[in-house]
Design a protein around this motif. Structure first.
Motif, PDB file in Angstrom:
ATOM      1  N   ARG A  43       0.821  -1.214   0.000  1.00 47.09           N
ATOM      2  CA  ARG A  43       0.000   0.000   0.000  1.00 47.09           C
ATOM      3  C   ARG A  43       0.855   1.264   0.000  1.00 47.09           C
ATOM      4  N   TYR A  44       2.035   1.174   0.609  1.00 40.66           N
ATOM      5  CA  TYR A  44       2.936   2.329   0.617  1.00 40.66           C
ATOM      6  C   TYR A  44       3.622   2.495  -0.743  1.00 40.66           C
ATOM      7  N   VAL A  45       3.837   1.380  -1.405  1.00 41.34           N
ATOM      8  CA  VAL A  45       4.395   1.427  -2.759  1.00 41.34           C
ATOM      9  C   VAL A  45       3.378   2.030  -3.717  1.00 41.34           C
ATOM     10  N   GLU A  46       2.146   1.586  -3.604  1.00 40.36           N
ATOM     11  CA  GLU A  46       1.090   2.107  -4.479  1.00 40.36           C
ATOM     12  C   GLU A  46       0.827   3.589  -4.228  1.00 40.36           C
ATOM     13  N   ALA A  47       1.075   4.035  -2.996  1.00 38.98           N
ATOM     14  CA  ALA A  47       0.871   5.450  -2.655  1.00 38.98           C
ATOM     15  C   ALA A  47       2.084   6.303  -3.038  1.00 38.98           C
ATOM     16  N   GLY A  48       3.123   5.659  -3.554  1.00 42.47           N
ATOM     17  CA  GLY A  48       4.307   6.401  -3.969  1.00 42.47           C
ATOM     18  C   GLY A  48       5.207   6.822  -2.830  1.00 42.47           C
ATOM     19  N   GLN A  49       5.072   6.176  -1.663  1.00 39.82           N
ATOM     20  CA  GLN A  49       5.873   6.550  -0.497  1.00 39.82           C
ATOM     21  C   GLN A  49       7.122   5.680  -0.313  1.00 39.82           C
ATOM     22  N   LEU A  50       7.007   4.421  -0.632  1.00 40.12           N
ATOM     23  CA  LEU A  50       8.123   3.496  -0.508  1.00 40.12           C
ATOM     24  C   LEU A  50       8.401   2.832  -1.858  1.00 40.12           C
ATOM     25  N   LYS A  51       9.601   2.293  -1.987  1.00 39.54           N
ATOM     26  CA  LYS A  51       9.928   1.489  -3.166  1.00 39.54           C
ATOM     27  C   LYS A  51      10.565   0.172  -2.707  1.00 39.54           C
ATOM     28  N   ILE A  52      10.268  -0.880  -3.423  1.00 38.63           N
ATOM     29  CA  ILE A  52      10.824  -2.195  -3.112  1.00 38.63           C
ATOM     30  C   ILE A  52      12.092  -2.383  -3.925  1.00 38.63           C
ATOM     31  N   LEU A  53      13.177  -2.683  -3.230  1.00 37.94           N
ATOM     32  CA  LEU A  53      14.466  -2.869  -3.886  1.00 37.94           C
ATOM     33  C   LEU A  53      14.794  -4.340  -4.133  1.00 37.94           C
ATOM     34  N   LEU A  54      14.343  -5.202  -3.221  1.00 44.06           N
ATOM     35  CA  LEU A  54      14.747  -6.601  -3.303  1.00 44.06           C
ATOM     36  C   LEU A  54      13.702  -7.505  -2.670  1.00 44.06           C
ATOM     37  N   ASN A  55      13.420  -8.602  -3.348  1.00 47.56           N
ATOM     38  CA  ASN A  55      12.556  -9.649  -2.814  1.00 47.56           C
ATOM     39  C   ASN A  55      13.460 -10.681  -2.151  1.00 47.56           C
ATOM     40  N   LEU A  56      13.308 -10.859  -0.833  1.00 50.94           N
ATOM     41  CA  LEU A  56      14.168 -11.759  -0.068  1.00 50.94           C
ATOM     42  C   LEU A  56      13.699 -13.209  -0.100  1.00 50.94           C
ATOM     43  N   SER A  57      12.777 -13.512  -1.001  1.00 51.60           N
ATOM     44  CA  SER A  57      12.216 -14.853  -1.124  1.00 51.60           C
ATOM     45  C   SER A  57      12.501 -15.406  -2.516  1.00 51.60           C
ATOM     46  N   ASP A  58      12.313 -16.725  -2.668  1.00 55.52           N
ATOM     47  CA  ASP A  58      12.424 -17.313  -3.999  1.00 55.52           C
ATOM     48  C   ASP A  58      11.059 -17.390  -4.687  1.00 55.52           C
ATOM     49  N   PHE A  59      10.006 -16.909  -4.008  1.00 49.50           N
ATOM     50  CA  PHE A  59       8.665 -16.869  -4.598  1.00 49.50           C
ATOM     51  C   PHE A  59       8.393 -15.462  -5.106  1.00 49.50           C
ATOM     52  N   VAL A  60       7.913 -15.370  -6.341  1.00 49.89           N
ATOM     53  CA  VAL A  60       7.699 -14.067  -6.971  1.00 49.89           C
ATOM     54  C   VAL A  60       6.218 -13.868  -7.295  1.00 49.89           C
ATOM     55  N   PRO A  61       5.508 -13.051  -6.519  1.00 43.79           N
ATOM     56  CA  PRO A  61       4.125 -12.718  -6.867  1.00 43.79           C
ATOM     57  C   PRO A  61       4.095 -11.953  -8.192  1.00 43.79           C
ATOM     58  N   SER A  62       2.999 -12.044  -8.907  1.00 38.61           N
ATOM     59  CA  SER A  62       2.907 -11.417 -10.229  1.00 38.61           C
ATOM     60  C   SER A  62       3.123  -9.911 -10.154  1.00 38.61           C
ATOM     61  N   TRP A  63       2.686  -9.290  -9.062  1.00 37.49           N
ATOM     62  CA  TRP A  63       2.816  -7.838  -8.968  1.00 37.49           C
ATOM     63  C   TRP A  63       4.245  -7.402  -8.627  1.00 37.49           C
ATOM     64  N   MET A  64       5.126  -8.384  -8.331  1.00 38.36           N
ATOM     65  CA  MET A  64       6.531  -8.069  -8.052  1.00 38.36           C
ATOM     66  C   MET A  64       7.458  -8.688  -9.100  1.00 38.36           C
ATOM     67  N   SER A  65       6.937  -8.938 -10.290  1.00 40.55           N
ATOM     68  CA  SER A  65       7.728  -9.627 -11.307  1.00 40.55           C
ATOM     69  C   SER A  65       8.954  -8.834 -11.754  1.00 40.55           C
ATOM     70  N   ASP A  66       8.920  -7.508 -11.549  1.00 44.03           N
ATOM     71  CA  ASP A  66      10.056  -6.683 -11.959  1.00 44.03           C
ATOM     72  C   ASP A  66      11.043  -6.425 -10.821  1.00 44.03           C
ATOM     73  N   VAL A  67      10.793  -7.043  -9.655  1.00 41.20           N
ATOM     74  CA  VAL A  67      11.692  -6.868  -8.503  1.00 41.20           C
ATOM     75  C   VAL A  67      12.651  -8.051  -8.437  1.00 41.20           C
ATOM     76  N   PRO A  68      13.964  -7.807  -8.374  1.00 35.70           N
ATOM     77  CA  PRO A  68      14.913  -8.929  -8.305  1.00 35.70           C
ATOM     78  C   PRO A  68      14.782  -9.691  -6.994  1.00 35.70           C
ATOM     79  N   THR A  69      15.117 -10.964  -7.031  1.00 34.27           N
ATOM     80  CA  THR A  69      15.128 -11.789  -5.822  1.00 34.27           C
ATOM     81  C   THR A  69      16.567 -12.068  -5.427  1.00 34.27           C
ATOM     82  N   THR A  70      16.764 -12.442  -4.186  1.00 29.81           N
ATOM     83  CA  THR A  70      18.118 -12.796  -3.741  1.00 29.81           C
ATOM     84  C   THR A  70      18.664 -13.945  -4.585  1.00 29.81           C
ATOM     85  N   VAL A  71      17.796 -14.912  -4.878  1.00 25.84           N
ATOM     86  CA  VAL A  71      18.228 -16.073  -5.658  1.00 25.84           C
ATOM     87  C   VAL A  71      18.619 -15.670  -7.075  1.00 25.84           C
TER      88      VAL A  71
END
Length: 332
Positions: A223-251
């Protein structure tokens, strides 16, 4: 004489058959496992959520309880919230219950794989039998939307040049804390963790500048990302939700990610395999239902069915990695 001999023969054969039957008699557990159509469930099933009503795990369990009966002989399934002890009280209730398939647990990996490492629970991971994974909720590295970096490499370089910075977590020893430490150790950055009561307080700390970044549950960050307040830099999981497909994962970046954020269903350790298999098969089909998928989507969850063996391995990997990390930072 012939009649006497015939009677003796019949008696001997009857005795031999009786002895054979006794020798081959199965235990009730063996009989249950061999049945292709077991008489289960024959009474209501209780799914224990070891946290309060209204949380993500609770709502997910209720979606499952509402829809699973259609795939499980129209069984009655109820959800019971047994809270306290960071999930350990409800978990203890399940692990100490009869292993008959009528009392199940639904929780995140931390409750069964990490909490026992503190040495204050009456149960260990060996006291549960995994049924299946229901969904995985990634933990993510987030920063203020106007932070002077946009990629992981830029972020790492910036942090290394700042000396000591603070980062926000929801408590030491939590999945998000440990998975963040695991990754920071690999990239060679250090930061001081500050604990907050949840995603909202974490986000506030980042936006106020009290913390440079944070490790948040993805569902709290969105919700903070959608509001333009935060940005996601890294997905710390090996599971990628469709809405985070452009976010790199640690793996994907070549790092190890051993601490799982999986949420699944499990039973007491001695529960019969036939019951576990029937439950897992029913849940697998239920999670394919478009109506069920939509209900999970409405609470920001993409389901991820994993069979009991795969789910169990993730729990074991999480426990082993968490023990090593917690020892290294002095938590145990």
């Amino acid at each position: 004489m012939k009649k006497s001999m015939l009677k003796i023969f019949v008696l001997a054969m009857s005795l031999a058959m009786a002895l054979t039957a006794c020798g081959e008699k199965d235990t009730p557990q063996d009989n249950l496992s061999d049945q292709s159509d077991i008489q289960y469930p024959a009474k209501p099933i209780t799914i224990v959520v070891p946290f309060g009503a209204g949380g993500t795990t609770d709502i997910a369990a209720r979606i499952l309880a509402d829809n699973l009966p259609g795939y499980l002989d129209n069984a009655t399934i109820v959800v019971s919230n047994i809270t306290g002890g960071s999930g350990t009280i409800g978990t203890t209730e399940v692990t100490s219950s009869n292993a008959d398939g009528y009392t199940l647990g639904c929780s995140a990996a931390a409750t069964v794989a990490i909490q026992p490492l503190f040495g204050q629970t009456s149960y260990t991971l060996d006291d549960i039998k995994p049924i299946c994974n229901i969904y995985t909720m990634p933990q993510v590295i987030v920063a203020s939307a106007d932070a002077p970096y946009n990629t992981v490499d830029e972020f790492v370089e910036y942090i290394k040049g700042q000396g000591t910075v603070n980062y926000a977590i929801a408590g030491r020893g939590t999945v998000q804390h440990l998975v963040c430490v695991e990754w920071m150790n690999q990239v060679g950055i250090t930061a001081s963790d500050l604990s907050y009561s949840g995603g909202s307080e974490q986000a506030t700390a980042i936006l106020s500048g009290e913390c440079e970044f944070g490790a948040l549950q993805a569902s709290d960050a969105i919700r903070y990302v959608e509001a333009g307040q935060l940005k996601i830099l890294l997905n710390l999981s090996d599971f990628v939700p469709s809405w985070m497909s452009d976010v790199p994962t640690t793996v994907s970046l070549g790092y190890t990610s051993s601490i799982g954020s999986c949420v699944g269903l499990w039973a007491p350790a001695d529960t019969d395999d036939a019951i576990i298999d029937k439950l897992a098969s029913a849940i697998e089909e239920c999670l394919k239902d478009e109506k069920v998928i939509e209900q999970f989507d409405n609470i920001g969850i993409e389901t991820q069915y994993l069979d009991g063996d795969t789910y169990g391995q993730k729990l074991s990997d999480t426990s082993a990695a968490a023990k090593e990390l917690m020892t290294s930072i002095g938590l145990i």
